[in-house]
Design a protein around this motif. Structure first.
Motif, short mmCIF file in Angstrom:
data_model
loop_
_atom_site.label_atom_id
_atom_site.label_comp_id
_atom_site.label_asym_id
_atom_site.label_seq_id
_atom_site.Cartn_x
_atom_site.Cartn_y
_atom_site.Cartn_z
N GLY A 52 42.14 42.07 29.67
CA GLY A 52 40.75 42.49 29.53
C GLY A 52 39.93 41.42 28.82
O GLY A 52 38.80 41.13 29.23
N PHE A 53 40.50 40.83 27.78
CA PHE A 53 39.84 39.75 27.06
C PHE A 53 39.52 38.59 28.00
O PHE A 53 38.43 38.02 27.97
N THR A 54 40.48 38.27 28.86
CA THR A 54 40.28 37.21 29.85
C THR A 54 39.07 37.51 30.73
O THR A 54 38.23 36.63 30.97
N GLY A 55 38.98 38.75 31.20
CA GLY A 55 37.84 39.12 32.05
C GLY A 55 36.52 39.01 31.32
O GLY A 55 35.52 38.53 31.88
N GLY A 56 36.48 39.41 30.05
CA GLY A 56 35.25 39.32 29.27
C GLY A 56 34.79 37.89 29.08
O GLY A 56 33.59 37.58 29.19
N VAL A 57 35.72 37.00 28.80
CA VAL A 57 35.38 35.58 28.65
C VAL A 57 34.82 35.02 29.95
O VAL A 57 33.80 34.30 29.95
N MET A 58 35.44 35.35 31.06
CA MET A 58 35.01 34.81 32.36
C MET A 58 33.61 35.30 32.73
O MET A 58 32.79 34.54 33.26
N VAL A 59 33.32 36.58 32.47
CA VAL A 59 32.00 37.11 32.80
C VAL A 59 30.93 36.47 31.93
O VAL A 59 29.87 36.05 32.42
N ALA A 60 31.19 36.37 30.62
CA ALA A 60 30.21 35.76 29.72
C ALA A 60 29.98 34.29 30.07
O ALA A 60 28.84 33.82 30.10
N ALA A 61 31.05 33.57 30.37
CA ALA A 61 30.92 32.16 30.74
C ALA A 61 30.13 32.01 32.03
O ALA A 61 29.36 31.05 32.19
N SER A 62 30.31 32.94 32.94
CA SER A 62 29.62 32.86 34.22
C SER A 62 28.10 32.88 34.04
O SER A 62 27.38 32.18 34.75
N ILE A 264 32.11 38.98 23.83
CA ILE A 264 31.43 38.62 22.57
C ILE A 264 31.84 37.23 22.11
O ILE A 264 31.00 36.43 21.68
N VAL A 265 33.13 36.93 22.20
CA VAL A 265 33.61 35.62 21.75
C VAL A 265 32.96 34.50 22.56
O VAL A 265 32.45 33.52 22.00
#
Length: 274
Positions: A52-62, A264-265
């Protein structure tokens, strides 16, 4: 430390900088995979939270690292200004969609008979590695096109922003390496073989990064399209692969909170440092 890294990368060729940054993301994948030497198994709740953390990072970076800069550097106003991002985003999603239909692969937490792509007798291990490799192609491209924008001299592209993106992708690559090596170890593979396949899944990132950087360097006008292309590819991976992988057990809330944490990160890194 961050300023020192940025200063060093500003002093070398941007394409070489893209290679170094993507090698960093590969190293963190290998570091995650190396935990197989210390542990034989992994708690499913922790795995789902990390995915889940991986998905959050990818969406924010996008958005913060790719779409927003791509829109900002596009000429014109209104629909004209957003058109390159819209076209690039769609093409990126369709690119991964095509690979997803052709490349044989098996998502983490899925059964062997749920493998996707062209039917093949390949072993579950190979299919798992190919699934993570599919994740990593847009990540490598994303890092490369940002460094390519720096090489092209575009003011909207900065070394600092590219480094932040590489940091975020590297952080979320750690659990990806672990997510390949641990299932293999549980299935009876040796520690070294489990580690080898875990780190191998990210070797495509440096290749994709260099290709992205070179392409943008020689064809500067495509940068807004290229940034959005990487974003579309990443979002497709998150929705079609990463999120479903976290929703197949009873730890869906943990995976969701992991996603929020990752978002968030990455958002904080990009806004504070990029």
């Amino acid at each position: 430390m961050f300023d020192q890294i940025v200063t060093y990368l500003e002093g070398i060729d941007p394409i070489l900088a893209a290679l170094y940054a993507s090698l960093f993301t590969w190293i963190l994948t290998a570091t995650g995979a190396s935990l197989v030497f210390l542990f034989k198994g992994m708690n499913r709740a922790l795995l789902d939270g990390m995915l889940g953390f991986t998905g959050g990072v990818m969406v924010a970076a996008s958005f913060w690292s790719l779409l927003a800069p791509g829109i900002e550097m596009s000429p014109g106003e209104g629909f004209v200004k957003v058109m390159p991002a819209a076209i690039g985003f769609g093409l990126g999603a369709f690119f991964i969609f095509g690979l997803d239909k052709v490349l044989p692969h098996l998502h983490i937490n899925f059964r062997q008979e749920e493998a996707e792509g062209i039917k093949t007798p390949w072993h579950r291990t190979t299919l798992l590695v190919l699934a993570i490799t599919l994740h990593n192609i847009p990540e490598g491209l994303a890092v490369g096109v940002l460094f390519g924008g720096v090489a092209a001299g575009l003011p909207e592209a900065s070394i600092a922003g590219a480094v932040v993106l590489a940091m975020g992708i590297g952080i979320q690559n750690f659990p990806e390496g672990l997510a390949v090596s641990m299932p293999m170890r549980r299935q009876g593979a040796s520690k070294f073989k489990s580690f080898w396949y875990g780190q191998l899944s990210a070797i495509v990132e440096p290749i994709a990064a260099v290709i992205g950087a070179v392409a943008v360097t020689f064809f500067t006008p495509i940068l807004p399209y290229a940034l959005a292309f990487a974003a579309g590819a990443m979002i497709f991976v998150v929705i079609e692969e990463v999120i479903p992988e976290t929703q197949r057990d009873k730890y869906t809330d943990i995976a969701t909170m992991g996603f929020i944490g990752g978002f968030i990160v990455m958002m904080s890194l990009d806004v504070a440092l990029g």
